[in-house]
Scaffold this active site. Sequence first.
Site, PDB file in Angstrom:
ATOM      1  N   GLU A  50       0.836  -1.097   0.054  1.00 22.99           N
ATOM      2  CA  GLU A  50       0.110   0.153   0.001  1.00 22.99           C
ATOM      3  C   GLU A  50       0.779   1.360   0.037  1.00 22.99           C
ATOM      4  O   GLU A  50       0.657   2.197  -0.730  1.00 22.99           O
ATOM      5  CB  GLU A  50      -0.927   0.108   1.349  1.00 22.99           C
ATOM      6  CG  GLU A  50      -2.069  -1.095   1.030  1.00 22.99           C
ATOM      7  CD  GLU A  50      -3.090  -0.900  -0.110  1.00 22.99           C
ATOM      8  OE1 GLU A  50      -3.075   0.494  -0.348  1.00 22.99           O
ATOM      9  OE2 GLU A  50      -3.695  -1.742  -0.714  1.00 22.99           O
ATOM     10  N   ASN A  54       1.179   3.958  -3.141  1.00 14.84           N
ATOM     11  CA  ASN A  54       0.847   5.410  -3.013  1.00 14.84           C
ATOM     12  C   ASN A  54       1.923   6.306  -3.568  1.00 14.84           C
ATOM     13  O   ASN A  54       1.493   7.316  -4.210  1.00 14.84           O
ATOM     14  CB  ASN A  54       0.754   5.593  -1.255  1.00 14.84           C
ATOM     15  CG  ASN A  54      -0.583   5.530  -0.715  1.00 14.84           C
ATOM     16  OD1 ASN A  54      -1.768   5.103  -1.492  1.00 14.84           O
ATOM     17  ND2 ASN A  54      -0.879   5.840   0.501  1.00 14.84           N
ATOM     18  N   ARG A 109      -9.048   4.250  -7.529  1.00 17.26           N
ATOM     19  CA  ARG A 109      -8.574   4.071  -6.285  1.00 17.26           C
ATOM     20  C   ARG A 109      -9.717   4.236  -5.219  1.00 17.26           C
ATOM     21  O   ARG A 109     -10.610   4.940  -5.433  1.00 17.26           O
ATOM     22  CB  ARG A 109      -7.788   5.540  -5.895  1.00 17.26           C
ATOM     23  CG  ARG A 109      -6.760   5.872  -6.945  1.00 17.26           C
ATOM     24  CD  ARG A 109      -5.566   4.812  -6.810  1.00 17.26           C
ATOM     25  NE  ARG A 109      -5.123   4.422  -7.951  1.00 17.26           N
ATOM     26  CZ  ARG A 109      -4.611   3.283  -7.857  1.00 17.26           C
ATOM     27  NH1 ARG A 109      -4.523   2.292  -6.912  1.00 17.26           N
ATOM     28  NH2 ARG A 109      -4.392   2.379  -8.983  1.00 17.26           N
TER      29      ARG A 109
END
Length: 149
Positions: A50, A54, A109
Amino acid sequence: MKKICENTLKCEFPSLSQNEALARSVAGAFIMQLNPTVSELADIKCAVSEAVTNCTVHAYPNTVGIVVMTMKAYSDRTVKIEIRDRGVGIEDIGCAMQPLFTTDPEGERSGMGFTVMESFTDSLRVTSRLGRGTRITLTKILSKVSPVT
């Protein structure tokens, strides 16, 4: 007992989507020295995934930059993993950490990256400066190892 850093590893890679798998693998291999449970290993790999995603999606929009991952293993079975970029930064960290918040509403997203990172770690720290980048520090305390009988 004082916590002692027993091992550290730093790696850099371009913010390409395929390098998310590389980061997961490197983090997994690094923490194997501490004999984590399968669940702990999966938790760390997911949180790293994650954080790196990002960087890939948000830190360097429409360009490729560098992601730096630094990992430390401590004598008390604490693992700290820092994911850092020199990208655009986060304007409002508090807002960005709210579930379902996204700066890419037209994209695919979900806005759950920080929530996922928090749920799989014992501590999540995010610092950022606009135009200078973001630093995410993931901390996971592994369970004690049972003696072999």
